[in-house]
Structure formats: C-alpha cells, structure tokens
Design an enzyme around this catalytic site. Sequence first.
Site, PDB file in Angstrom:
ATOM      1  N   ASP A   4      -9.663  11.139   6.623  1.00 27.55           N
ATOM      2  CA  ASP A   4      -9.325  10.571   5.324  1.00 27.55           C
ATOM      3  C   ASP A   4      -9.996   9.211   5.151  1.00 27.55           C
ATOM      4  O   ASP A   4      -9.351   8.210   4.857  1.00 27.55           O
ATOM      5  CB  ASP A   4      -7.802  10.457   5.171  1.00 27.55           C
ATOM      6  CG  ASP A   4      -7.386  10.277   3.707  1.00 27.55           C
ATOM      7  OD1 ASP A   4      -8.233  10.507   2.817  1.00 27.55           O
ATOM      8  OD2 ASP A   4      -6.240   9.892   3.456  1.00 27.55           O
ATOM      9  N   VAL A  12       3.577   1.059   2.597  1.00 27.98           N
ATOM     10  CA  VAL A  12       3.341  -0.046   3.515  1.00 27.98           C
ATOM     11  C   VAL A  12       3.860  -1.342   2.898  1.00 27.98           C
ATOM     12  O   VAL A  12       3.609  -1.619   1.726  1.00 27.98           O
ATOM     13  CB  VAL A  12       1.830  -0.181   3.820  1.00 27.98           C
ATOM     14  CG1 VAL A  12       1.608  -1.228   4.900  1.00 27.98           C
ATOM     15  CG2 VAL A  12       1.260   1.155   4.252  1.00 27.98           C
ATOM     16  N   GLY A  38       0.833  -1.204   0.000  1.00 33.55           N
ATOM     17  CA  GLY A  38       0.000   0.000   0.000  1.00 33.55           C
ATOM     18  C   GLY A  38       0.857   1.240   0.000  1.00 33.55           C
ATOM     19  O   GLY A  38       2.055   1.193   0.245  1.00 33.55           O
ATOM     20  N   ARG A  39       0.244   2.364  -0.252  1.00 33.44           N
ATOM     21  CA  ARG A  39       0.976   3.609  -0.407  1.00 33.44           C
ATOM     22  C   ARG A  39       0.009   4.748  -0.148  1.00 33.44           C
ATOM     23  O   ARG A  39      -1.180   4.633  -0.440  1.00 33.44           O
ATOM     24  CB  ARG A  39       1.474   3.669  -1.852  1.00 33.44           C
ATOM     25  CG  ARG A  39       2.532   4.664  -2.158  1.00 33.44           C
ATOM     26  CD  ARG A  39       2.963   4.460  -3.595  1.00 33.44           C
ATOM     27  NE  ARG A  39       4.164   3.614  -3.698  1.00 33.44           N
ATOM     28  CZ  ARG A  39       5.401   4.082  -3.598  1.00 33.44           C
ATOM     29  NH1 ARG A  39       5.612   5.349  -3.383  1.00 33.44           N
ATOM     30  NH2 ARG A  39       6.435   3.283  -3.712  1.00 33.44           N
ATOM     31  N   GLY A  40       0.495   5.829   0.403  1.00 31.06           N
ATOM     32  CA  GLY A  40      -0.378   6.991   0.602  1.00 31.06           C
ATOM     33  C   GLY A  40      -0.128   7.650   1.934  1.00 31.06           C
ATOM     34  O   GLY A  40       0.486   7.058   2.823  1.00 31.06           O
ATOM     35  N   LYS A  64       4.657   0.079   8.026  1.00 33.04           N
ATOM     36  CA  LYS A  64       4.374   1.339   7.343  1.00 33.04           C
ATOM     37  C   LYS A  64       5.562   2.261   7.507  1.00 33.04           C
ATOM     38  O   LYS A  64       5.891   2.690   8.618  1.00 33.04           O
ATOM     39  CB  LYS A  64       3.129   1.960   7.951  1.00 33.04           C
ATOM     40  CG  LYS A  64       2.764   3.293   7.344  1.00 33.04           C
ATOM     41  CD  LYS A  64       1.452   3.742   7.908  1.00 33.04           C
ATOM     42  CE  LYS A  64       1.091   5.112   7.390  1.00 33.04           C
ATOM     43  NZ  LYS A  64      -0.179   5.556   7.917  1.00 33.04           N
TER      44      LYS A  64
END
Length: 811
Positions: A644, A536, A529-531, A550
Amino acid sequence: MNRFIHLLVLASLVLCQILSLLSLSSSTPLALKLDSSLYVDKKGDFLISPNNVFTAGFYSVGKNAYCFSIWFTKPLFNGDQTVVWMANRDTPVNGKRSKLSLSKTGNLVLQDADQDLPIWTTRTRDVTGSAELKLNNSGNLYLQSKNEQILWQSFGSPTDTLLTNQPLTTGTMLVSSRSRTNFSSGFYKFIFDNDNVLRLVYSGPKVTGVYWPNPELRAWDAGRSTYGFGRTATIDRFGRFIATDGLFFNTTDDGSQPIRRLTMDFDGNLRVYSLDESKQIWEVTWQAMAQTCKIHGSCGENSTCSNEPNFGRKCTCLPYHKMINRTDWSYGCEPEFESSLCGTGGDDDFLKLPHFDFYGYDSLYLPNTTLDVCKQECKNMCDCKGFQYKFDKEKAIFLCYPKFLLLNGFGSVSFIGTFYLRVPASTLSSHTNKSIQKVRETKLNCFGSPRMVQLERIYDKKKEIGSIKLLLLFTYVFGALEIICIIYFFYKTRSTKKFKGYLQAATGFERFTYSDLKRASQNFETEIGRGGGAVVYKGVLSDNRLVAIKRLQEANSNQGEAEFLAEVSTLGRLNHMNLIDILGYCAEGKHRILVYEYMENGSLAENLNSNELDWDKRFEVAIGTAKGLAYLHEECLEWVLHCDIKPHNILLDHDYLPKVADFGLSKFLDRDGRGNSEFRQARGTRGYMAPEWFFISVPITSKVDVYSYGVVMLEMITGRSPQGGDQSGGGYERPMVRWVREKAGVVGDGYGGKDNWIDEIVDSAVKGEYDKVRMGNLIKVALQCAEEHLDARPTMSQVVDMLLHGDDGRS
Ligand SMILES: *[C@@H]1O[C@H](CO)[C@@H](O)[C@H](O)[C@H]1NC(C)=O
Ligand SMILES: *[C@@H]1O[C@H](CO)[C@@H](O)[C@H](O)[C@H]1NC(C)=O
Ligand SMILES: *[C@@H]1O[C@H](CO)[C@@H](O)[C@H](O)[C@H]1NC(C)=O
Ligand SMILES: *[C@@H]1O[C@H](CO)[C@@H](O)[C@H](O)[C@H]1NC(C)=O
Ligand SMILES: *[C@@H]1O[C@H](CO)[C@@H](O)[C@H](O)[C@H]1NC(C)=O
Ligand SMILES: *[C@@H]1O[C@H](CO)[C@@H](O)[C@H](O)[C@H]1NC(C)=O
Ligand SMILES: *[C@@H]1O[C@H](CO)[C@@H](O)[C@H](O)[C@H]1NC(C)=O
C-alpha cells in the site's frame, strides 16, 4: 518488618551513592605509565586523545570477545563505532581479566585472561625508565621514552585504515576485514607490489590476483612508475593522496579539512571517507573501483553480482543453485538439479533472465541467429551451461553466445540483453514462478545488533584469587539489597500495573495500558491520520516524547487483531532509518493500539503542494523511500511486501527525510514464493495498485510495491494525481503515467521527447531549481517502475542503485 525493609532500602541507597562517587572519581587517564595496565573489564579504562577525537581501549567484537583497538570516540548517527586500528584482530581476548600492560622494562603486552603467553606484544625496551603510552590527536598510539624517542607507534602497523598523514610504506599493508561485522583479516590487500607499484590484491582460498590498477595494463599505461624511491603513500589533511609510484588523486572534497580515513573495505574496494560532522555519517569521497562487481573473487561460479545500494556489491546464486560455502561467496554456487547436460538435450529447457550478462567463456559466437536456433545449438553441446542472447542495434541482428563456464555474472537493469540458463525441463516446470530476484542470499546480520556474534573464549575459572571472591561476596550482598529495593519500589509505586506479557519479551517493545494511551492522547483528541482500518492520533507520553498512536477500529476486531499481530511481529524485526519506528503497543480487551515515533512534518501527501518540500528534498524522499522499500524487500530473512505505497504512507521527519509507514497490510512472502496463493485478495489503494492485482494468473511479488513507488514518484514530480483524468481507456494504466510517457516520448528503450520534455512534465507550482540530469534520471526510473509488465520493472535495490549512480550501473 516494614521498618526493616526501609532500613535495607536506605542502606542500599547509600551504597549506591558511594559506588557512583567512586566510579566518577576514577577519570580516564591520558597516558599509560610503566608498570600499569588497561583492563578489559574495568569501565572507562581507555586512553583518549587530547582533542577527544580518538579512543583506544578494548573493543567488543563478539560475545565475550575483545580486541585492543583505536576508534573514533564519537559514534555515528546510528550508534556504530568506526574502528581504525586493532592490535589483535585475529585473536580476540576474553571479556574478563584480559589486560594491556606496559611492563617495567617498557614492553607493551596484551594478555588474555589466565594465559601465560601474550597474545600480542610490541617487543620494545625502554632504558630511560619513563616510557609512556599515549594517543595523539592524529589517532596515533605511541610509546615514547623520556628522550622523546618513539619506541613504537600504531601508525607503523596499520590494519585496514590509513588516517591523515599516516604513511603506507615498505613492509606495511592494509588488509581488509573479513566482513562488515567480522574484524578478522580478510582476503583483500592494498600493498606496494614487488615492482614498487601500489596494487589491490585478492588472495582468497582458491585464487589470487591483482585487480587494480587494471591488470591488463602495464604499470606505466596505468599512470604508474616502477622506479619508486622509498615507497611511501599518504593522504594529507587537504584530501590529497600522493604515492611514490606516481599515483595521486584528490578527494572530491579536497581543500577542506574534515576528518578522513582511507580504508581497505571488506568488499575489496579501497575508499576514502570524509566525516560529515553535522550528520555523523561517513561520505565516500574517493574509491578505487567504480564498479565493485569487477573486483576479483566477487561472487564465484554460477552466481551473479549486482551493485548494492548502500555498500558495494551483492552476490546472488542463479535460480536453482545454492551457495557451496555459506560463509564465503568465492566458492560460488552449485546446481540443485541433477546436471546431466550431455546426451540428446531433449529434456532441457531454458530459464530466461533478462538484464543479466556473464563476461567471457564463450564456446561459440553465432551472429544473426533466431532464439530457437540458439537454444538448439546450446542443447547440442555437452558443456553449454546457457547462452547470452542480445540484439545488436547497429546491424539489426540477434547475437548468440553459448557459454561453457558461468563466471563474472552481472545483473543491471541497464544491460540490454538476456541470459538463458540451461535447466532440466522437469525442474523448470515444478517451480513455476521462480525469478532471480527471489534467490537472494540470506544476510547474516539482518536484525539486531551486528556485534552479537557468538565467540566463546574459555578461561580457567578455578584460579580465582581471594580478592575476587571478596568482590563477588560484596556483589552478592549488594545485589540482594538491590533486588529488595526494586521489589519494594515496584509495589510501592506501581502496585496497580500488571506484569508485562511475553510479547514484550519477544519483541522488545513497550507495552502500554489503554489508560496510559488515553491519557497520552488526551482521550484521543487530535486525529492526524486515518486509513487501513485505523485512526491515528497525536499523543505525548509521560516522558514528554511525542508519539503517533494508531488505534485499530474495534468494528472489525477479528480482522483487526490479525492485522495487529502481523504488524507487531513484522515491525518488531525491521529496523531501518527509512522505516517508521514502533515504540510500543497495547492489546487490552478489544483495544488494539500501536505507538509510533511522531513525524513532525506529516505525510508526503500533505506536503506535495508545499514549497517547503523543494526539489532537493524531493530527491531525498525518492532515494530514502526506495532504500526503505529495498530493505523491506531484500535485506532481510523474510520477504516483506508493503502493498500500500502511497503518499499518505510516506512520512517526513523534521528534516523532511522520508520514512515508510503502515505495514498493516504487509505480509510475509516465503522465499520460494509459495505463500502467494492466499495472498490474492486485492490490497492497496486505487490509483497506486499494480496491474497484476487485477489478473489472477500473474503472481503477486515485490514488483507491486515497485509499481506503486513509480506512480508515487511521478505524482511527486508532476503534481498530478494518478487517478486524475478519465479512466475510459479501460486500462489500469493511469492516465497520469500515460501522459508522462507520451511527453517523454518513450519508444522502446529511448526517450524521443521534445528537448524540453522534462520541463513540461515537472510540476511548475513547486518553486526552485532542479538538476536536469538528476530529474531526467528520476523520471526514467519512475517510468520503468510503473511499467505494466512486472518483469520490466527493476527491483527496489536496483532503483536505489540507479538513483545514486545515474542510469548505468556499469562504469
Ligand atoms: C601524532 O603522531 C604522528 C606520528 O608520530 C605525528 O606525525 C603527528 O604529528 C602527531 N600528531 C599530533 C597532533 O601530535
Ligand atoms: C571471523 O572470521 C574468521 C575466519 O573465517 C572466523 O574464524 C571467526 O570465527 C569469525 N569471527 C566471528 C566473530 O564471527
Ligand atoms: C589536486 O589539487 C591540487 C591543489 O589543491 C592541484 O594542484 C592538483 O592538480 C589536483 N590534482 C588532481 C589530480 O586533480
Ligand atoms: C567455508 O569457508 C571457510 C572460510 O574459508 C572455511 O573455513 C570452511 O572450512 C569452509 N567450509 C566448507 C564446508 O567448505
Ligand atoms: C556451476 O554449474 C554447473 C552446471 O550448470 C556445474 O557443472 C558446475 O560444477 C557448477 N560450478 C560449481 C563451482 O559448482
Ligand atoms: C540474417 O539472416 C536472414 C535470414 O537467414 C537474412 O535474410 C539476413 O540477410 C541476415 N542478415 C544479416 C545482416 O546478415
Ligand atoms: C517541519 O518540521 C520542522 C522541524 O520540526 C518545523 O520547524 C516545520 O515547521 C515543519 N513544517 C511543517 C510544514 O510542518
């Protein structure tokens, strides 16, 4: 020297072995015989029923405070134990040297450390000289003599729970506990009243009253008979409750035979619970009051009651009011302002509270009145505390009800009508953004273990006897050996590892080194994952636990560090089954890394198009996510916004149950809402952001998360991306939301869409059936959440309430 240490280590290891063997060999007895005792401080000193379902022993109710109790042996999924009976609920005993003894004469006696007078006794006498105390498979603790005669049984003196086949009779009653965590006798009782009718009674510090069956009905109108013979009530193993006053009901799972209990809950509701053994949770399969806000003594004056998603009701002081007695809601709330309501009234103004109602205590009824007239009428009256103003659809006029007493307050989004609270204008102008949802009561046991209640019991330390001294000496010697042993191994094996910092002490997480995590993630190989300024990775810890690692990007290390510390301290205090668990962190040089539990099934975003995620699971995602957010917003001491919410931040475990992740952007809001100003910088992800992010004048509140939640739910239902389509409308209102609203034919409060509007909205690519009513409800709730104006959106706990109980909070 070195050899000496080796010797010591060896000696202590041998001692360890001997001790563990000793403790193993003393297995749990099945019965307590004459002239023997169960000790509070002896590990494993319990009676266990032959089927292993029930355990009797000392149960910790606070720090160094124990009650002799019976509980279900197997803990619930969250580790909580369910207590069904207590001998001494109002007088706990010490955690040392207290004991339950069966005397030579057959009397069962509970003794607090060093106190001569017993705390509790059965006053029994056995003449056969062979009585035994046993716990049977039904959960009955009984004292039986040789001739099979039962001298005493716990079934004869219930506390707040009836087990299957346990009778409630004359002279016995169920008394609620004081609170979820305080097992002392509370205010609610389930009894046979003087006229032989089973009733629920509130007897609080100020008032007393019957509230079930409906006190306005005569007994026979409520289906009860006053000619009861014998007064008994029981629930059988098929879930059928039968009482001599004619009350009978079946649990919703009647016929089947799970473990059940009938409990007088601390919130004043009487419920039957059935154990779901696969999940280890209690399901409510019957309850006396559908509407817990109608339970007497609920909230007191100047406060309002709302349904709490997980358990009963929640009391809230009106804005500008504070609780009179911090420990007891029945005292109500008092105004924080100078309430000199009499006189010209020119200095008073009104605070608008949409969706609130107070039953009764009207001083006037004014039909067909404008708001201004209603306000003036109220100002003209000395004792007018505010008024109810609502629209009568049939007559198409507005109704005005000025009130002289604010009792029985009730808040529900489904209530159409507004309450106007009378407040001095000066008070109103000095706190601009105050809304009722912000005045929640502080929960006492928000974080940490619910049983960590301080309750000091004193006992005389001087009377220590010889054997204890010897034991102590032994312990000291052993302890010293152990310390040497630990230090030895520490230096031998972990000589490179530094001592862990204060953060661990403060947060209780594990602190990892960068190299640990590098190894665990195989040099940060598998990205999952990313953001939010982070990437992550998947990893495996040395103990084979799967984790998500993360890694905050070093590029923005300044901002990253602040974000990191915010996340660590936020997460450190949050603990809910629908929030992601943090296991540890690493703060080494420039590296800022968080270690989370690994979620097998990825994020909701990855699963939106998957047929694995069928409609039942999607409903669970909707409810679970709402519960997680409700906890974030309201349950705890601080107000935490997520800011978010999007499908990428809702993760799914192996059962596809949701957990909200990524609190990197969240920030505490202080309870007055004063923290708002510095919070302006827009956060979140396009498509899911609430309109107020784009308007400087509108405060940022928990309603921004509600909005995003609504959009995510609509995306999950329709399969359409919120940003899909054109944005030319110039509005921030997503085309997808508008599309759903049009299809549903939303006009005012009604849904005038075509008969099959639900089918047209629902994503046809997802296979499988869905429950129309449930789906309609979910869509309506999601649309309410995605309302442009924040006051029109419900709070997250109201969302949970609506999802669980249909669209109407009232019964
Ligand atoms: C346990 O005791 C109760 C009351 O004496 C009795 O009704 C019940 O049958 C007993 N249960 C078992 C499994 O022996
Ligand atoms: C439980 O409530 C009672 C009555 O208010 C109080 O006296 C007692 O100290 C409380 N016990 C704990 C463990 O908080
Ligand atoms: C409860 O179930 C029994 C059979 O299991 C049935 O005879 C009875 O009518 C049911 N009672 C109610 C109130 O539904
Ligand atoms: C608050 O209520 C508790 C329990 O009823 C009582 O013991 C205590 O004295 C009350 N405190 C105040 C300040 O009235
Ligand atoms: C409730 O508020 C009113 C003023 O709005 C005040 O007069 C009254 O005393 C309050 N009730 C209690 C129990 O303090
Ligand atoms: C309400 O009041 C308005 C203006 O006073 C009047 O025109 C109207 O007829 C009234 N409506 C009803 C239903 O009485
Ligand atoms: C979801 O998790 C279960 C249990 O770990 C696993 O069997 C299944 O393959 C997962 N599904 C997906 C799509 O990853």
